[in-house]
Scaffold this active site. Structure first.
Site, PDB file in Angstrom:
ATOM      1  N   ASP A   1      -7.454  -7.817  -4.948  1.00  0.00           N
ATOM      2  CA  ASP A   1      -7.138  -8.111  -6.344  1.00  0.00           C
ATOM      3  C   ASP A   1      -8.342  -7.952  -7.267  1.00  0.00           C
ATOM      4  O   ASP A   1      -8.329  -8.458  -8.395  1.00  0.00           O
ATOM      5  CB  ASP A   1      -6.580  -9.541  -6.456  1.00  0.00           C
ATOM      6  CG  ASP A   1      -5.177  -9.638  -5.888  1.00  0.00           C
ATOM      7  OD1 ASP A   1      -4.380  -8.720  -6.138  1.00  0.00           O
ATOM      8  OD2 ASP A   1      -4.883 -10.635  -5.194  1.00  0.00           O
TER       9      ASP A   1
ATOM     10  N   ASP B   1       1.593  -3.622  -5.789  1.00  0.00           N
ATOM     11  CA  ASP B   1       0.698  -4.213  -6.800  1.00  0.00           C
ATOM     12  C   ASP B   1      -0.698  -3.606  -6.749  1.00  0.00           C
ATOM     13  O   ASP B   1      -1.430  -3.571  -7.748  1.00  0.00           O
ATOM     14  CB  ASP B   1       0.547  -5.736  -6.581  1.00  0.00           C
ATOM     15  CG  ASP B   1       1.783  -6.453  -6.102  1.00  0.00           C
ATOM     16  OD1 ASP B   1       2.629  -5.815  -5.451  1.00  0.00           O
ATOM     17  OD2 ASP B   1       1.903  -7.655  -6.354  1.00  0.00           O
TER      18      ASP B   1
HETATM   19  N1  GLY Z   1       0.100  -9.449  -7.397  1.00  0.00           N
HETATM   20  C1  GLY Z   1       0.906 -10.569  -7.206  1.00  0.00           C
HETATM   21  C2  GLY Z   1       2.075 -10.689  -8.097  1.00  0.00           C
HETATM   22  O1  GLY Z   1       2.433  -9.825  -8.841  1.00  0.00           O
HETATM   23  O2  GLY Z   1       2.689 -11.737  -8.034  1.00  0.00           O
END
Ligand code: GLY
Length: 391
Positions: free
Chosen positions: A115, A175
């Site tokens: 992330d 994501d």
């Molecule tokens: N990347 C985690 C979400 O979108 O909840």
């Protein structure tokens, strides 16, 4: 004159005018600034004696929930403050944005997460775009360097999660496309093309393995670390392995639009256009264009919406409108999303501890963050508002 036909034409004209309505950016930003000040005032108390809790994420039983810099959402509030600075040019917001950005500094060395882009590019990246601060640039480069440690050549992807469910070996989630922007920036800043190469390799592997024939995407693809082959295609946050989790579709749309901007590779543009069609034409897309949390939840319409997915989609479509022949369709849909969010999903000023948007869904299968405000909805809402100008 055929009165019935005239009536239909008039109705169509009124509907079109309402649909084509633009959100008043000036008024909405003024209200967002007032609401963000409410949030800023509530942060010291919400820390509750824990200095590592630095930045807002959501409401938990009506209380402001803060998270530490390790959390994947830690960069969004800083980014929101930068957007307020971008719009107002007021140094008050610049100082606030800088202070919440620099609190994240140590994350540049945290290789335990994919992330990194969410955390460091939404904060430092946005800050650098607006200030050209050399120290921010160095943090972005180090963050990108750290993120590349998660890249596996055999698989051709960056590993998303270190925890494992169902014996995952190398899970990659849709994501993760959002983290590539940081890598493209690092190549621009350093001239070292290795970051760029990792970004396009990851985007190509995702293109090959994450999408179904209807252009929706799986949430999680797990790979075999020895052969590099796909082991399974599943979900973590969606309704079912084969369903279309709403925010996942939005991440894909935003990710491939951004990859086209950075590379001009037509395959990315075409993928973004295909995802846009999936979202806009889906039979379960509600009339107000704010999707339910998963397009395939069989309990629709008796389930929660995800305002965050709507905000990410609107922001991505404004950008995509600048590259695609479908410009007018994308702008009209994004305008519709912004109109709905602004009219029907905003918190009254002073309420909800300063969050801007209500009605997001974080992780419904885990019974977590259902129908609540969430900071990334607010971030992409403000980004979409900024991008709507001049469209
Ligand atoms: N990347 C985690 C979400 O979108 O909840």
């Amino acid at each position: 004159m055929n009165l019935k036909l005239t009536g239909i034409a008039l109705f169509a004209l009124i509907t079109y005018t309402i649909d084509a309505q633009k959100v008043e950016v000036k008024k909405t930003f003024k209200e967002a600034a007032a609401q963000t000040n409410v949030m800023l005032q509530g942060i010291p108390d919400a820390r509750d004696g824990k200095p590592e809790l630095i930045t807002p994420r959501t409401l938990d039983n009506g209380k402001l929930k803060l998270v530490s810099s390790r959390d994947w959402t830690s960069g969004f509030f800083a980014g929101q403050l930068w957007f307020l600075y971008e719009y107002t040019k007021d140094n008050y917001w610049k100082a606030k944005a800088d202070s919440f950005t620099t609190l994240l500094n140590k994350e540049k060395l945290n290789a335990g997460t994919h992330d990194m882009g969410f955390k460091m590019y939404c904060s430092y990246g946005t800050g650098y775009r607006l200030t050209k601060d050399e120290q921010y640039k160095q943090v972005i480069i180090q963050s990108a360097k750290t993120l590349t440690k998660r890249f596996n050549k055999t698989i051709g992807s960056i590993k998303s999660w270190d925890f494992t469910v169902s014996n995952w070996q190398f899970p990659v989630i849709i994501d993760n496309m959002m983290n590539l922007e940081l890598l493209f920036a690092a190549t621009r800043f350093t001239g070292d093309s290795s970051y760029y190469r990792i970004a396009v390799t990851h985007a190509n592997t995702t293109l090959k393995n994450h999408f179904r024939s209807d252009n929706s995407s799986y949430h999680v693809v797990d790979y075999d670390t020895v052969t590099g082959q796909v082991k399974s295609k599943q979900t973590a946050q969606g309704y079912a392995d084969g369903s279309a989790w709403a925010r996942g579709q939005a991440w894909g749309l935003y990710g491939y639009t951004m990859c086209y901007r950075e590379t001009k590779d037509k395959r990315y543009l075409e993928q973004a256009e295909r995802i846009a069609s999936f979202i806009m034409d889906h039979p379960n897309q509600p009339a107000d264009a704010v999707p339910y949390w998963d397009y395939n939840d069989p309990t629709i319409p008796n389930t929660s919406r995800d305002a965050s997915a709507a905000a990410v989609t609107a922001s991505a479509l404004y950008e995509l409108s600048g590259y695609s022949k479908n410009k007018r369709t994308y702008i009209a849909f994004a305008d519709k999303v912004l109109t709905s969010l602004t009219r029907d999903y905003r918190s009254p000023i002073g309420d909800n501890k300063g969050f801007l948007l209500l009605h997001s869904t974080g992780h419904r299968p885990a019974k977590s963050e259902i129908d609540v405000p969430i900071i990334y909805a607010d971030y992409y809402y403000l980004e979409a508002l900024l991008r709507s100008r001049g469209k």
